[in-house]
Design a protein around this motif. Sequence first.
Motif, mmCIF file in Angstrom:
data_model
loop_
_atom_site.group_PDB
_atom_site.id
_atom_site.type_symbol
_atom_site.label_atom_id
_atom_site.label_comp_id
_atom_site.label_asym_id
_atom_site.label_seq_id
_atom_site.Cartn_x
_atom_site.Cartn_y
_atom_site.Cartn_z
ATOM 1 N N UNK A 150 0.828 -1.204 0.000
ATOM 2 C CA UNK A 150 0.000 0.000 0.000
ATOM 3 C C UNK A 150 0.866 1.259 0.000
ATOM 4 N N UNK A 151 1.854 1.291 0.868
ATOM 5 C CA UNK A 151 2.692 2.481 0.987
ATOM 6 C C UNK A 151 3.729 2.543 -0.130
ATOM 7 N N UNK A 152 4.399 1.425 -0.387
ATOM 8 C CA UNK A 152 5.481 1.421 -1.366
ATOM 9 C C UNK A 152 5.011 1.759 -2.766
ATOM 10 N N UNK A 153 3.942 1.100 -3.225
ATOM 11 C CA UNK A 153 3.449 1.377 -4.573
ATOM 12 C C UNK A 153 2.887 2.791 -4.651
ATOM 13 N N UNK A 212 -1.240 8.328 -5.034
ATOM 14 C CA UNK A 212 -0.757 7.938 -3.703
ATOM 15 C C UNK A 212 -1.471 6.706 -3.162
ATOM 16 N N UNK A 213 -2.658 6.404 -3.693
ATOM 17 C CA UNK A 213 -3.397 5.216 -3.256
ATOM 18 C C UNK A 213 -3.348 4.114 -4.312
ATOM 19 N N UNK A 214 -2.349 4.152 -5.179
ATOM 20 C CA UNK A 214 -2.254 3.176 -6.269
ATOM 21 C C UNK A 214 -2.001 1.757 -5.774
ATOM 22 N N UNK A 215 -1.538 1.592 -4.556
ATOM 23 C CA UNK A 215 -1.273 0.253 -4.034
ATOM 24 C C UNK A 215 -2.489 -0.432 -3.452
ATOM 25 N N UNK A 216 -3.659 0.199 -3.549
ATOM 26 C CA UNK A 216 -4.863 -0.351 -2.918
ATOM 27 C C UNK A 216 -5.214 -1.732 -3.461
ATOM 28 N N UNK A 229 -3.275 6.401 5.132
ATOM 29 C CA UNK A 229 -2.938 7.764 5.554
ATOM 30 C C UNK A 229 -1.468 8.066 5.295
ATOM 31 N N UNK A 230 -0.593 7.101 5.598
ATOM 32 C CA UNK A 230 0.839 7.296 5.344
ATOM 33 C C UNK A 230 1.102 7.398 3.850
ATOM 34 N N UNK A 231 0.460 6.532 3.068
ATOM 35 C CA UNK A 231 0.662 6.558 1.616
ATOM 36 C C UNK A 231 0.204 7.890 1.035
ATOM 37 N N UNK A 232 -0.930 8.397 1.501
ATOM 38 C CA UNK A 232 -1.428 9.665 0.972
ATOM 39 C C UNK A 232 -0.533 10.827 1.390
ATOM 40 N N UNK A 233 -0.204 10.899 2.668
ATOM 41 C CA UNK A 233 0.606 12.014 3.156
ATOM 42 C C UNK A 233 1.983 12.020 2.515
ATOM 43 N N UNK A 234 2.623 10.856 2.487
ATOM 44 C CA UNK A 234 3.942 10.777 1.863
ATOM 45 C C UNK A 234 3.885 11.011 0.370
ATOM 46 N N UNK A 235 2.836 10.504 -0.262
ATOM 47 C CA UNK A 235 2.711 10.686 -1.700
ATOM 48 C C UNK A 235 2.538 12.139 -2.094
ATOM 49 N N UNK A 236 1.736 12.876 -1.338
ATOM 50 C CA UNK A 236 1.534 14.287 -1.668
ATOM 51 C C UNK A 236 2.804 15.100 -1.446
#
Length: 273
Positions: free
Chosen positions: A48-51, A81-85, A143-150
């Motif tokens: 989730x986070x890595x992708x 940022x949510x591409x790993x879903x 939340x981590x994936x979105x925050x880090x992605x942005x």
Amino acid sequence: MSTVTRPIVSAAPPRLRVTQARVIHSEWIKFWSLRSTVITLAVAVTLMIGIGLLASSMSGSGAAPAGPGPNPGDLGPVDASLAGLTFAQLAFGTLGVLFMASEYSTGMIRSSLTAVPKRLPLLWGKIAVFAAVALVTGLAASAIAFTGGQALIGDGAASWTDPGVARAVIGSAVILAGSGVLGLALGALLRSTPAAISTLFGVMFLLSGVAQLLLPDSWGDRVVQYLPSDAGGAFTAVSVGDGLGPWAGLAVFLGYVVAVVGGAAWRLRRFDA
């Protein structure tokens, strides 16, 4: 004068009544005693986070990947940022299958049903434990994936206060938990790990593509939007398209989950392990 000796009779320990709270506590212990639990959760969070971070970095830099597939630059900042879903869904669903179906493969289900003779509290306890863990873990990962992605996207990044963003991020956690419960219910319904994982993969990831290939164009899109993957995607989408709205998509997705859980409860109640 003789002394009469009376035998000392020890009092039997009181027998604890089977309650739903005790069943949930027992299932909590069993859940964390599985070796696959921590490993699969770690894989799901990593995907989730890595992708999401990878897609966000490519979206922010404008780099296009080689080979087929969508260009991350074509995705919106939230979608990137949510591409790993999708990949995390498979991991959560697999863990749900293992949590239930492994008891049938090892024969432990007989002991569990002996301890919980009414049977259904066992299923409710597993669902409660899994849904809680999956929802909290999925929410943290999204939340981590979105925050880090942005942060990686930089200019043009989305904010939590933008319309639809909070729903998309929180909705991703809901879809992850729902996918896991769906896998758990399939494990109880089919009672086979390979069969349940194959069915989950087919329903969540192949059914939509097959339907688009086989159905006529005139009414194919109207049918596909009601399939589990597309209905869940409507809930996690930031912008509302021509298909189902976000809350209608959530209702359809949860309808599938409830239907499979109902089938699992029926089989657990009516058939022996």
